[in-house]
Motif scaffolding. Sequence first.
Motif, short mmCIF file in Angstrom:
data_model
loop_
_atom_site.label_atom_id
_atom_site.label_comp_id
_atom_site.label_asym_id
_atom_site.label_seq_id
_atom_site.Cartn_x
_atom_site.Cartn_y
_atom_site.Cartn_z
N ILE A 48 2.34 -10.42 -11.77
CA ILE A 48 2.37 -11.58 -10.88
C ILE A 48 1.47 -12.68 -11.43
N LEU A 56 -7.43 -5.81 -1.34
CA LEU A 56 -6.74 -5.97 -2.60
C LEU A 56 -5.25 -6.17 -2.38
N CYS A 57 -4.67 -5.35 -1.52
CA CYS A 57 -3.23 -5.46 -1.27
C CYS A 57 -2.89 -6.80 -0.64
N TRP A 99 -2.17 4.99 -7.22
CA TRP A 99 -1.81 3.72 -6.61
C TRP A 99 -2.53 2.56 -7.28
N PHE A 153 -0.78 -0.70 -8.82
CA PHE A 153 -1.30 -1.97 -8.33
C PHE A 153 -1.69 -2.87 -9.50
N LEU A 164 -0.68 -13.61 -3.60
CA LEU A 164 -0.33 -14.07 -4.95
C LEU A 164 1.18 -14.09 -5.13
N VAL A 165 1.85 -13.07 -4.58
CA VAL A 165 3.31 -13.02 -4.69
C VAL A 165 3.93 -14.22 -3.96
N PHE A 219 2.81 1.61 -3.33
CA PHE A 219 2.03 2.14 -4.44
C PHE A 219 1.75 3.62 -4.27
N ILE A 230 2.43 -16.53 -12.45
CA ILE A 230 1.81 -17.73 -11.88
C ILE A 230 1.27 -18.63 -12.98
N TRP A 279 -11.74 -2.45 1.27
CA TRP A 279 -11.45 -3.12 0.01
C TRP A 279 -10.04 -2.86 -0.49
N GLU A 280 -9.50 -1.65 -0.19
CA GLU A 280 -8.14 -1.36 -0.66
C GLU A 280 -7.14 -2.28 0.01
N LEU A 328 5.40 -21.86 -5.47
CA LEU A 328 4.66 -22.70 -6.41
C LEU A 328 5.37 -24.01 -6.72
N ARG A 329 6.66 -23.89 -7.05
CA ARG A 329 7.37 -25.07 -7.49
C ARG A 329 8.26 -25.66 -6.42
N LEU A 357 -2.89 -9.42 -3.29
CA LEU A 357 -1.67 -9.33 -4.08
C LEU A 357 -0.50 -9.94 -3.33
N TYR A 397 2.51 -17.06 -3.33
CA TYR A 397 2.19 -18.28 -4.08
C TYR A 397 3.14 -18.46 -5.25
N LEU A 398 3.43 -17.33 -5.95
CA LEU A 398 4.35 -17.40 -7.08
C LEU A 398 5.71 -17.93 -6.64
N TRP A 452 0.83 -1.21 0.00
CA TRP A 452 0.00 0.00 0.00
C TRP A 452 0.86 1.26 0.00
N GLU A 474 1.35 -27.90 -6.61
CA GLU A 474 0.78 -26.58 -6.89
C GLU A 474 -0.58 -26.43 -6.23
#
Lengths: 592, 165
Positions: free
Chosen positions: B98, A172-173, B87, B91, A179-180, A114, B102, A168-169, A186-187, A176, A182-183, A111, A431
């Motif tokens: 990302i 969202l962060c 932002w 984002f 997700l980072v 950004f 994936i 919600w902001e 992942l393997r 994200l 997880y990336l 946050w 995975e």
Amino acid sequence: MEKSRPLWDNPLQFIFACISYAVGLGNVWRFPYLCQMYGGGGFLIPYFIMLIAEGMPLLYLELAVGQRMRQGSIGAWKIISPYLCGVGVASVIVSFFLSMYYNVINAWAFWYLFHSFQEPLPWATCPLNSNRTGYEEECEKTSTTQYFWYRQTLNISPSLEASGSVQWEQALCLTLAWLVVYLCILRGTESTGKVVYVTASLPYCVLIIYLIRGLTLHGAVNGLVYMFTPKLEQLSNPKTWISAATQIFFSLGLGFGSLIAFASYNEPSNNCERHAIIVSLINSTTSIFASIVTFSIYGFKATFNYESCISKVILLLMNAFDLEEGSLTADNLSEMKDYLMATHPQEYAQLSPQLKNCSLEAELDTAVQGTGLAFIIYSEAIKNMEVPQLYSVLYFVMLLMLGIGSMLGNTAAILTPLTDSRVIAARFPKEVISGVVCLINCVIGLIFTMEAGNYWFDIFNDYAATLSLLLIVLVETIAVCYIYGIRRFEKDLHTMIGRKPNWYWKVMWAFASPLLIISLFIFYLTDYILTGTLQYQAWDATQGQLVTKDYPGYALAVIGLLVAASTMCIPLGALVTFIRKRLKRESVPTVA
Amino acid sequence: FIAFSTNKGILISNVLLCNVTDRVSFWFVVTDSSKNVTTIPGSEVEAAIRLNRNRINSAFLLSDKTLQFLKITSTLSPPVEPSTPVWLIVFGVVLCLIVAGIVFLVVAGIQQRKKNKESTERENLEEKGEVTVTVENGIPCEALDLKAGHINGVFAADDERFTSL
């Protein structure tokens, strides 16, 4: 056909993974605070003693167990003794709690990152109120950076009971951030091994840049002098030693199972003794390095605030007494104040409540730790630098790297036992397992994005891991030394590394470390019992500062549940194994 | 300016200063020349100043922060806000990167798994085939007559070399 266990590509990946995991946000935001509270430069003495007495031996123990057993925490402790499977499960549960709330910090870092791409930085100015005649009331009462943190980032509610809605902001962060993570996982070791090169080394680059920038800032020397003047009388305070022991213990991340997981992906002949020493030394040196940077930033901020305070007083006096521009300066301020008090006593008396006594000491004394230090104090210092956007981006990228590095270790601690267990791993690919774990954590983590989320965050931060970890590591040490047997362990190490551990390691494992952990455990228990009701700091928007409140009943219940969920696993695991063995023994005669 | 803005034909001489201090602050009143020696009400002067604040400031090369009219608060300008907050744009960019990473890794993993499956299936098939056909040096055993044997032509041609006893 048995699939061979994935390995690190080279020992350097393993070292970087351990460093990336151990060097985390605690080195940046907890150690400088402890240094300041417990005697400045003198704090380094108990810190290094504790490093040698408990840090290095316990780290070596965990790495050796992982490397020898070549399994995650549940499997490794089962091999040591079937009654200890509860220890592994407790580690996984504590790691699960940690990963739930820790990634929220990464969400906050995203946050701020950004928001760093704006001119001026959003936390540099207050927003205007509705009729545009002045600034927002809440922002006026407190500082712009605190307002940005409490109102615009967290949108914090006045108490724990007022839960509010999900922001919600922030949600969202948080998504994200997951997700980072997880990336990166992942393997398995294939992807983690490459990512740790970045997450381990980038923070050091940023710290060096900040060191150079920090030392050249105006007023930085004040902070450094203040920090490093040893106040040796603090050494007689038992809290100093306890804080040093606690810091070493938690900073290395012992007991979560992450170190066991990382070491299990090693070649069996890897020299984990050397690696243990390297990792613990690097971790402690980084803490000291980070605190040098932090204190030069403190010094800059304190000097800046002190000088603004003086200018405000000068302006106030000049306006009140209609003095000539330039007649009042910082140097002659005290003499002029006495003069004005003597010549115009009545007006001066009217004015004196507004005249603050500006003191550099008072500014430096504001010791802050935790999210307050990282997000409020640092952003306040950054907004006053030149090209603040650049430093802001660098700083929050560094926080992200530190946070993600620690998250990789946490998720490894959860995933390694899951992928080791043949029941789960045969049905689902890696995975999918990682994805499900990340998804569950993300959904539960939405609690921390609500308006009262920061209060729940503090609960998890203070209580989810502390007592449980002490108990887990105590049981681990006793298990290896007395149940598995220290001679057997010696032989295992001899086959792995090629030499037996010398007397220092054996004495520490068998006596010093368990004694230290027991005393820490007793201290924390008595502290909790003596304080009675637990309290927390709530943000009061009307006053623009933190106030202390008591936890409501259900929050206390949650705290109790957090501690119980992990600690109870140890005796429960032993009990379950005992019952199973009994049942087997009883069923065998009937079959025969 | 005050003369212009009030639009009542007031000359500069109608603006009277008093109480000038070292601090460069002063009080002033504006008189109306049409009505003798009466001062124009403060509210009108205030309104005029509010309207022309910018022009007054620029005449003295000062700003709202350096030239202050007591009791007339300045309207602060809000910061420039773009239509989409910055932002969200950053984002969005990071999120796309990302997610692309994936998807790439997952797809690569699935493809690798398919390849592994195919190669293990091929190996399994070959094993099944070998059960029925035992091979010796590449020649199926049925073709070799193990009892009678084969005469190896290389050695057969050489019996002239042997010296006769």
